[in-house]
Structure formats: structure tokens, C-alpha cells
Write a protein that holds these residues in place. Structure first.
Motif, PDB file in Angstrom:
ATOM      1  N   MET A   1       0.843  -1.169   0.000  1.00 21.84           N
ATOM      2  CA  MET A   1       0.000   0.000   0.000  1.00 21.84           C
ATOM      3  C   MET A   1       0.892   1.237   0.000  1.00 21.84           C
ATOM      4  O   MET A   1       1.869   1.299   0.728  1.00 21.84           O
ATOM      5  N   ASN A   2       0.525   2.199  -0.804  1.00 17.33           N
ATOM      6  CA  ASN A   2       1.262   3.449  -0.904  1.00 17.33           C
ATOM      7  C   ASN A   2       0.380   4.606  -0.459  1.00 17.33           C
ATOM      8  O   ASN A   2      -0.823   4.591  -0.673  1.00 17.33           O
ATOM      9  N   LEU A   3       1.004   5.604   0.111  1.00 18.11           N
ATOM     10  CA  LEU A   3       0.307   6.818   0.486  1.00 18.11           C
ATOM     11  C   LEU A   3       0.479   7.811  -0.650  1.00 18.11           C
ATOM     12  O   LEU A   3       1.587   8.091  -1.080  1.00 18.11           O
ATOM     13  N   ILE A   4      -0.608   8.351  -1.141  1.00 19.30           N
ATOM     14  CA  ILE A   4      -0.569   9.300  -2.246  1.00 19.30           C
ATOM     15  C   ILE A   4      -1.138  10.631  -1.769  1.00 19.30           C
ATOM     16  O   ILE A   4      -2.235  10.684  -1.198  1.00 19.30           O
ATOM     17  N   ILE A   5      -0.361  11.683  -1.995  1.00 17.12           N
ATOM     18  CA  ILE A   5      -0.820  13.040  -1.713  1.00 17.12           C
ATOM     19  C   ILE A   5      -0.899  13.742  -3.056  1.00 17.12           C
ATOM     20  O   ILE A   5       0.116  13.983  -3.701  1.00 17.12           O
ATOM     21  N   SER A   6      -2.111  14.021  -3.494  1.00 14.34           N
ATOM     22  CA  SER A   6      -2.342  14.625  -4.800  1.00 14.34           C
ATOM     23  C   SER A   6      -2.699  16.097  -4.630  1.00 14.34           C
ATOM     24  O   SER A   6      -3.706  16.426  -4.000  1.00 14.34           O
ATOM     25  N   SER A   8      -3.782  19.636  -6.266  1.00 19.28           N
ATOM     26  CA  SER A   8      -4.347  20.321  -7.417  1.00 19.28           C
ATOM     27  C   SER A   8      -4.315  21.818  -7.130  1.00 19.28           C
ATOM     28  O   SER A   8      -3.837  22.250  -6.084  1.00 19.28           O
ATOM     29  N   LYS A   9      -4.855  22.578  -8.041  1.00 16.67           N
ATOM     30  CA  LYS A   9      -4.859  24.025  -7.877  1.00 16.67           C
ATOM     31  C   LYS A   9      -5.660  24.451  -6.645  1.00 16.67           C
ATOM     32  O   LYS A   9      -5.307  25.412  -5.973  1.00 16.67           O
ATOM     33  N   ASN A  10      -6.717  23.706  -6.330  1.00 20.26           N
ATOM     34  CA  ASN A  10      -7.628  24.118  -5.267  1.00 20.26           C
ATOM     35  C   ASN A  10      -7.520  23.331  -3.966  1.00 20.26           C
ATOM     36  O   ASN A  10      -7.987  23.798  -2.933  1.00 20.26           O
ATOM     37  N   SER A  11      -6.954  22.114  -4.000  1.00 19.28           N
ATOM     38  CA  SER A  11      -6.948  21.308  -2.781  1.00 19.28           C
ATOM     39  C   SER A  11      -5.841  20.262  -2.810  1.00 19.28           C
ATOM     40  O   SER A  11      -5.205  20.028  -3.837  1.00 19.28           O
ATOM     41  N   ILE A  12      -5.654  19.622  -1.660  1.00 21.00           N
ATOM     42  CA  ILE A  12      -4.724  18.507  -1.513  1.00 21.00           C
ATOM     43  C   ILE A  12      -5.559  17.310  -1.078  1.00 21.00           C
ATOM     44  O   ILE A  12      -6.236  17.358  -0.043  1.00 21.00           O
ATOM     45  N   SER A  13      -5.528  16.228  -1.864  1.00 18.32           N
ATOM     46  CA  SER A  13      -6.303  15.030  -1.553  1.00 18.32           C
ATOM     47  C   SER A  13      -5.368  13.915  -1.106  1.00 18.32           C
ATOM     48  O   SER A  13      -4.251  13.791  -1.594  1.00 18.32           O
ATOM     49  N   LEU A  14      -5.856  13.073  -0.190  1.00 20.75           N
ATOM     50  CA  LEU A  14      -5.074  11.967   0.348  1.00 20.75           C
ATOM     51  C   LEU A  14      -5.723  10.642  -0.031  1.00 20.75           C
ATOM     52  O   LEU A  14      -6.926  10.460   0.149  1.00 20.75           O
ATOM     53  N   TYR A  15      -4.903   9.719  -0.559  1.00 19.05           N
ATOM     54  CA  TYR A  15      -5.388   8.421  -1.011  1.00 19.05           C
ATOM     55  C   TYR A  15      -4.483   7.311  -0.510  1.00 19.05           C
ATOM     56  O   TYR A  15      -3.304   7.537  -0.246  1.00 19.05           O
ATOM     57  N   ILE A  16      -5.023   6.098  -0.462  1.00 18.30           N
ATOM     58  CA  ILE A  16      -4.232   4.890  -0.267  1.00 18.30           C
ATOM     59  C   ILE A  16      -4.330   4.118  -1.572  1.00 18.30           C
ATOM     60  O   ILE A  16      -5.419   3.868  -2.075  1.00 18.30           O
ATOM     61  N   GLN A  17      -3.170   3.763  -2.116  1.00 15.53           N
ATOM     62  CA  GLN A  17      -3.088   3.134  -3.429  1.00 15.53           C
ATOM     63  C   GLN A  17      -2.390   1.786  -3.307  1.00 15.53           C
ATOM     64  O   GLN A  17      -1.448   1.634  -2.545  1.00 15.53           O
ATOM     65  N   LYS A  18      -2.851   0.821  -4.079  1.00 19.48           N
ATOM     66  CA  LYS A  18      -2.264  -0.511  -4.088  1.00 19.48           C
ATOM     67  C   LYS A  18      -1.642  -0.763  -5.459  1.00 19.48           C
ATOM     68  O   LYS A  18      -2.280  -0.524  -6.489  1.00 19.48           O
ATOM     69  N   SER A  19      -0.405  -1.247  -5.470  1.00 15.80           N
ATOM     70  CA  SER A  19       0.268  -1.591  -6.717  1.00 15.80           C
ATOM     71  C   SER A  19       0.239  -3.103  -6.893  1.00 15.80           C
ATOM     72  O   SER A  19       0.365  -3.856  -5.929  1.00 15.80           O
ATOM     73  N   LYS A  57      -0.829   5.138   9.477  1.00 13.93           N
ATOM     74  CA  LYS A  57      -1.390   4.114  10.358  1.00 13.93           C
ATOM     75  C   LYS A  57      -2.526   3.365   9.657  1.00 13.93           C
ATOM     76  O   LYS A  57      -2.621   2.141   9.740  1.00 13.93           O
ATOM     77  N   ILE A  58      -3.372   4.087   8.933  1.00 13.41           N
ATOM     78  CA  ILE A  58      -4.471   3.462   8.193  1.00 13.41           C
ATOM     79  C   ILE A  58      -3.913   2.520   7.120  1.00 13.41           C
ATOM     80  O   ILE A  58      -4.386   1.392   6.961  1.00 13.41           O
ATOM     81  N   ALA A  59      -2.905   2.971   6.368  1.00  8.31           N
ATOM     82  CA  ALA A  59      -2.310   2.153   5.304  1.00  8.31           C
ATOM     83  C   ALA A  59      -1.678   0.895   5.885  1.00  8.31           C
ATOM     84  O   ALA A  59      -1.819  -0.194   5.320  1.00  8.31           O
ATOM     85  N   LYS A  60      -0.988   1.026   7.010  1.00 11.50           N
ATOM     86  CA  LYS A  60      -0.353  -0.138   7.644  1.00 11.50           C
ATOM     87  C   LYS A  60      -1.403  -1.147   8.090  1.00 11.50           C
ATOM     88  O   LYS A  60      -1.247  -2.350   7.883  1.00 11.50           O
ATOM     89  N   LYS A  61      -2.495  -0.664   8.677  1.00 16.72           N
ATOM     90  CA  LYS A  61      -3.574  -1.539   9.130  1.00 16.72           C
ATOM     91  C   LYS A  61      -4.190  -2.286   7.945  1.00 16.72           C
ATOM     92  O   LYS A  61      -4.444  -3.492   8.012  1.00 16.72           O
ATOM     93  N   MET A  62      -4.419  -1.579   6.832  1.00 16.78           N
ATOM     94  CA  MET A  62      -5.005  -2.211   5.646  1.00 16.78           C
ATOM     95  C   MET A  62      -4.060  -3.266   5.062  1.00 16.78           C
ATOM     96  O   MET A  62      -4.500  -4.312   4.621  1.00 16.78           O
ATOM     97  N   MET A  63      -2.758  -2.997   5.098  1.00 14.34           N
ATOM     98  CA  MET A  63      -1.789  -3.939   4.561  1.00 14.34           C
ATOM     99  C   MET A  63      -1.737  -5.204   5.436  1.00 14.34           C
ATOM    100  O   MET A  63      -1.638  -6.314   4.929  1.00 14.34           O
ATOM    101  N   GLU A  64      -1.833  -5.049   6.755  1.00 13.57           N
ATOM    102  CA  GLU A  64      -1.827  -6.195   7.655  1.00 13.57           C
ATOM    103  C   GLU A  64      -3.076  -7.051   7.481  1.00 13.57           C
ATOM    104  O   GLU A  64      -3.019  -8.274   7.588  1.00 13.57           O
TER     105      GLU A  64
END
Length: 66
Positions: A1-6, A8-19, A57-64
Motif C-alpha cells: 500500500m502506498n500513500l498518495i498526496i495529490s 491540485s490548484k484548489n486542494s490537496i487530496s489523500l489516497y491509499i493506493q495498491k500496486s 497508520k491506516i495504510a499499515k492496518k489495511m496492509m496487515e
């Protein structure tokens, strides 16, 4: 699981991404959208560091669980 901080011009969005590999090619998929930095800051004492720590912490929990 990867942490993605995207950002844009108006905001910063946070995602959890799986490769993963599909048909021999590397690809990725957004597993969960956590929200925007603007939404999450009030919940974490207006500290970006606390938001990032919470996201990790959320990403680690999801990976476990996987």
C-alpha cells in the motif's frame, strides 16, 4: 500500500493506493480516498504531520489485514 498526496490548484487530496501486476504489467489502483487536507486538518489539531501519521497508520492496518 502506498500513500498518495495529490495536489491540485484548489486542494490537496489523500489516497491509499495498491500496486500490483496484471497480465505481466505493473499497475495501481486507488483503494481508499481518505479526504482532503482541508477536511482532515480540524480532526488532527490542524497539524499536517498528524494527518500524515494518521494516514500511514491506516495504510499499515489495511496492509496487515490483506
Amino acid at each position: 500500500m502506498n500513500l498518495i498526496i495529490s495536489e491540485s490548484k484548489n486542494s490537496i487530496s489523500l489516497y491509499i493506493q495498491k500496486s500490483f501486476r496484471k497480465n505481466g504489467k505493473s499497475t495501481s489502483k486507488v483503494v481508499k480516498k481518505l479526504g482532503t487536507m482541508e477536511e482532515l486538518l480540524p480532526q488532527h489539531n490542524n497539524s499536517e504531520e498528524e494527518v500524515i501519521a494518521w494516514e500511514k497508520k491506516i495504510a499499515k492496518k489495511m496492509m496487515e489485514e490483506e
